[in-house]
Enzyme design. Structure first.
Site, PDB file in Angstrom:
ATOM      1  N   ASN A  26       0.807  -1.232   0.000  1.00 48.36           N
ATOM      2  CA  ASN A  26       0.000   0.000   0.000  1.00 48.36           C
ATOM      3  C   ASN A  26       0.838   1.280   0.000  1.00 48.36           C
ATOM      4  OD1 ASN A  26       0.992  -0.183   2.547  1.00 48.36           O
ATOM      5  ND2 ASN A  26      -0.932   0.186   3.618  1.00 48.36           N
ATOM      6  N   ASP A  32       3.496  -5.796   4.441  1.00 45.36           N
ATOM      7  CA  ASP A  32       2.188  -6.019   5.061  1.00 45.36           C
ATOM      8  C   ASP A  32       1.591  -7.351   4.610  1.00 45.36           C
ATOM      9  OD1 ASP A  32       1.286  -5.398   2.449  1.00 45.36           O
ATOM     10  OD2 ASP A  32       1.345  -3.261   2.939  1.00 45.36           O
ATOM     11  N   ASP A 101       3.319 -16.257  15.022  1.00 44.82           N
ATOM     12  CA  ASP A 101       4.187 -16.012  16.163  1.00 44.82           C
ATOM     13  C   ASP A 101       3.311 -15.601  17.340  1.00 44.82           C
ATOM     14  OD1 ASP A 101       6.642 -15.327  17.512  1.00 44.82           O
ATOM     15  OD2 ASP A 101       7.455 -14.777  15.550  1.00 44.82           O
ATOM     16  N   ASP A 202       7.093 -17.720  21.242  1.00 47.68           N
ATOM     17  CA  ASP A 202       8.233 -16.854  21.533  1.00 47.68           C
ATOM     18  C   ASP A 202       8.753 -17.138  22.948  1.00 47.68           C
ATOM     19  OD1 ASP A 202       9.617 -14.296  20.596  1.00 47.68           O
ATOM     20  OD2 ASP A 202       8.861 -13.645  22.535  1.00 47.68           O
ATOM     21  N   GLU A 269      10.594 -21.391  20.705  1.00 51.18           N
ATOM     22  CA  GLU A 269      11.870 -20.679  20.755  1.00 51.18           C
ATOM     23  C   GLU A 269      12.471 -20.957  22.128  1.00 51.18           C
ATOM     24  OE1 GLU A 269      13.995 -16.312  20.347  1.00 51.18           O
ATOM     25  OE2 GLU A 269      12.061 -16.485  21.307  1.00 51.18           O
ATOM     26  N   HIS A 331      15.542 -13.541  12.339  1.00 49.82           N
ATOM     27  CA  HIS A 331      15.462 -12.083  12.483  1.00 49.82           C
ATOM     28  C   HIS A 331      16.226 -11.544  13.692  1.00 49.82           C
ATOM     29  CE1 HIS A 331      12.561 -13.731  15.197  1.00 49.82           C
ATOM     30  NE2 HIS A 331      12.420 -12.565  15.786  1.00 49.82           N
ATOM     31  N   ASP A 332      16.761 -12.429  14.523  1.00 55.40           N
ATOM     32  CA  ASP A 332      17.529 -11.970  15.684  1.00 55.40           C
ATOM     33  C   ASP A 332      19.033 -12.120  15.469  1.00 55.40           C
ATOM     34  OD1 ASP A 332      15.278 -11.358  17.272  1.00 55.40           O
ATOM     35  OD2 ASP A 332      15.046 -13.464  17.834  1.00 55.40           O
TER      36      ASP A 332
HETATM   37  C1  GLC Z   1      12.223 -13.382  20.767  1.00 55.45           C
HETATM   38  C2  GLC Z   1      12.113 -12.698  19.425  1.00 55.45           C
HETATM   39  C3  GLC Z   1      12.885 -11.405  19.488  1.00 55.45           C
HETATM   40  C4  GLC Z   1      12.306 -10.545  20.583  1.00 55.45           C
HETATM   41  C5  GLC Z   1      12.242 -11.293  21.914  1.00 55.45           C
HETATM   42  C6  GLC Z   1      11.376 -10.579  22.916  1.00 55.45           C
HETATM   43  O1  GLC Z   1      13.517 -13.724  21.074  1.00 55.45           O
HETATM   44  O2  GLC Z   1      12.590 -13.558  18.419  1.00 55.45           O
HETATM   45  O3  GLC Z   1      12.878 -10.740  18.259  1.00 55.45           O
HETATM   46  O4  GLC Z   1      13.099  -9.394  20.747  1.00 55.45           O
HETATM   47  O5  GLC Z   1      11.661 -12.561  21.750  1.00 55.45           O
HETATM   48  O6  GLC Z   1      10.030 -10.716  22.616  1.00 55.45           O
END
Ligand code: GLC
Length: 546
Positions: A26, A32, A101, A202, A269, A331-332
């Site tokens: 958009n 998005d 997630d 998470d 995780e 992504h971390d």
């Molecule tokens: C998990 C996520 C990370 C986030 C953390 C706190 O490790 O992968 O990106 O900062 O949780 O929620």
């Protein structure tokens, strides 16, 4: 090959979408949900089975959406509930399963639960979070630390501290309170009703903390497996991985089993010191997490056959009875291409890593952009930093923006990701490294990924077979994947020199003739009658016995 008796996710190929960076639909510079819908044909054409989408809930974005202020809605920046429903439907049409997630450990400090809890010591929701009196000297109740140097923040009005493992804007929920459990179970039900096939939970081993509030022991170094999250040199034995977490995880599983007709996939995780510490998370009766992430290959930062062999051997020793995962990037973390390759050898190493990712036993998790060999592009100065961790620790640590840059679709301005300036700067290498160019090139990383994914889906041994490591060559990582149907040999030359792999010293390879299924360096189908394999620098081979 029929896989019907096993759960769909065992050994399946997953793709992780960092929504803000995948596709803007958009024109606001932010990826998005509709953007994902536009790209579903692409994702299907690669052969992915599960799509893990990072959080899309309304959020003040203090921590990239991992600070949620409404668990039942979509952040207007990312779309609407109708977009989400459409995404699930359209994905389903393409045999793609959506895994979302879910952050159960903490909420945003702007979530109505916390606003209420904070309003007074007498609030009905006071005990939904962890509030404690100051220590005798007026300071925090103990030495617990996490993203911040103290995990306790003082609330002037009620003169107590609240606990947060992550930023102070992410207060931890009190999972010992049954009302919290009930409220969060309602969240699970809500999204199951929307048609999701599973959750990526998470920080699921952070749910509970020591009730007696004992200090964490101080150590000389931040434990290696927590280097991304811990600001203080301590061993978080009273804040992470408490045994009592298991009762809660079992309760989550049980709740889903009683309320849902099909088995939901739970990916966890879980950060632990050693791979054997993952075992309890499957549950004694396999009644906890379906797939605890195995992050042990992400701890390696040098491409060396010996260290990969050791990490794989450790994992196999403990996890061989269980389904597992293979993770190299997310992504971390710094992307694997950036960790293991220089600019010059990036393409060769990306293909080598792809060969490993798609032929190990664990379900491969492909972080968006890995399929074209995307590399990190960290911020150039502190003003460009979006991830607060980068601002806190600049310049020693530049935060996580580097691996979250927008997806590189083509070589037009803004890489086909957006029409306007993107929320995070693109990696300028998009001009050469992009999906469009790689689709047109039969030897590209992208087409190699496609080929490997298809192989994984046509050979049951790759998907679910045993894994046997072969030898101790300093340069070549070699392993066999076998089941009653087939036998596949994988050779990965992790060095920048030519290497000879002498297969004849392994009796179990001897009686067979090997046919090439895939090679990082050539598309030519070859039969190998001799067991001497001359491997080029960073060459990977996948061979099948005939
Ligand atoms: C998990 C996520 C990370 C986030 C953390 C706190 O490790 O992968 O990106 O900062 O949780 O929620």
């Amino acid at each position: 090959m029929a896989f019907d008796t096993e759960p769909w996710w065992e050994g399946a190929v997953f793709y992780q979408i960092y929504i803000r960076s995948f596709q803007d639909s958009n024109g606001d510079g932010i990826g998005d949900l509709r953007g994902i819908i536009q790209r579903l044909d692409y994702l299907q054409s690669l052969g992915f089975e599960g799509l893990w989408t990072t959080p899309f809930y309304p959020s003040p974005q203090v921590d990239g959406g991992y600070d949620i202020l409404d668990y039942f809605d979509i952040d207007p920046q990312l779309g609407t509930m109708a977009d989400f429903e459409k995404l699930v439907q359209e994905a389903e049409k393409r045999q793609l399963k959506i895994i979302i997630d879910l952050v159960l450990n903490h909420t945003s400090d702007r979530h109505p639960f916390f606003i209420d809890s904070r309003s007074s010591r007498h609030s009905a929701k006071r005990d939904w979070y962890i509030w404690r009196d100051p220590a005798a000297n007026g300071g925090p109740p103990n030495n617990w630390a996490g993203f911040e140097k103290s995990s306790w923040t003082f609330d002037r009005k009620s003169r107590q501290y609240y606990y947060h493992f992550f930023y102070r804007q992410q207060p931890d929920l009190n999972w010992r309170n049954p009302c919290v459990k009930k409220a969060m179970f309602a969240v699970l039900d809500f999204w199951c009703d929307k048609g999701v096939k599973g959750f990526r939970l998470d920080t699921i081993n952070f749910l509970l903390e020591d009730e007696a509030l004992r200090d964490n022991p101080i150590v000389d170094r931040v434990p290696f497996y927590l280097k991304q999250v811990l600001s203080i040199k301590q061993l978080p034995i009273y804040t992470i991985d408490l045994r009592a977490n298991h009762d809660l995880i079992k309760a989550i599983r049980q709740h889903l089993t009683s309320n849902q007709q099909e088995e939901l996939l739970l990916i966890g995780e879980i950060w632990v010191p050693s791979v054997r510490d993952l075992v309890p998370y499957y549950g004694e009766h396999r009644d906890e997490i379906s797939l605890p992430f195995n992050f042990f290959l992400t701890n390696l930062d040098k491409l060396a056959a010996a260290s990969f062999r050791e990490a794989i051997a450790d994992a196999e020793e403990c996890l061989s009875p269980y389904p597992t995962t293979t993770v190299l990037s997310n992504h971390d973390l710094v992307r694997a291409t950036t960790r293991f390759a220089s600019q010059e050898n990036s393409e060769a190493v990306a293909k080598l890593l792809a060969t490993m990712l798609l032929t190990l036993r664990g379900a491969p998790f492909i972080y968006y952009g890995s399929e074209i060999g995307m590399r990190d592009r960290p911020p150039e100065n502190i003003d460009q930093v979006q991830d607060r961790r980068g601002k806190f620790h600049w310049p020693e640590y530049k935060g996580r923006d580097g691996s979250r840059t927008p997806m590189q679709w083509d070589d037009t301005k803004n890489a086909g990701f957006t029409q306007v300036a993107p929320w995070l700067k693109l990696n300028p290498d998009y001009v050469q490294r992009n999906v469009k160019a790689q689709l047109a090139n039969p030897d590209s990383i992208l087409n190699y990924y496609k080929k490997l994914i298809a192989l994984r889906q046509s050979y049951s041994s790759l998907r679910r077979g045993n894994l046997t490591l072969l030898g101790d060559d300093p340069f070549v990582l070699a392993y066999l994947r076998e089941d009653c149907d087939d036998s596949i040999l994988v050779l990965l030359n992790m060095s920048e020199q030519k290497s000879l792999f002498r297969g004849e010293i392994f009796e179990r390879l001897n009686q067979k003739i090997w046919k090439l299924l895939a090679s990082t360096h050539s598309n030519i189908a070859e039969n190998f009658s001799s067991l001497k394999f001359n491997l080029k620098p960073f060459e990977g081979l996948v061979l099948k016995s005939r």
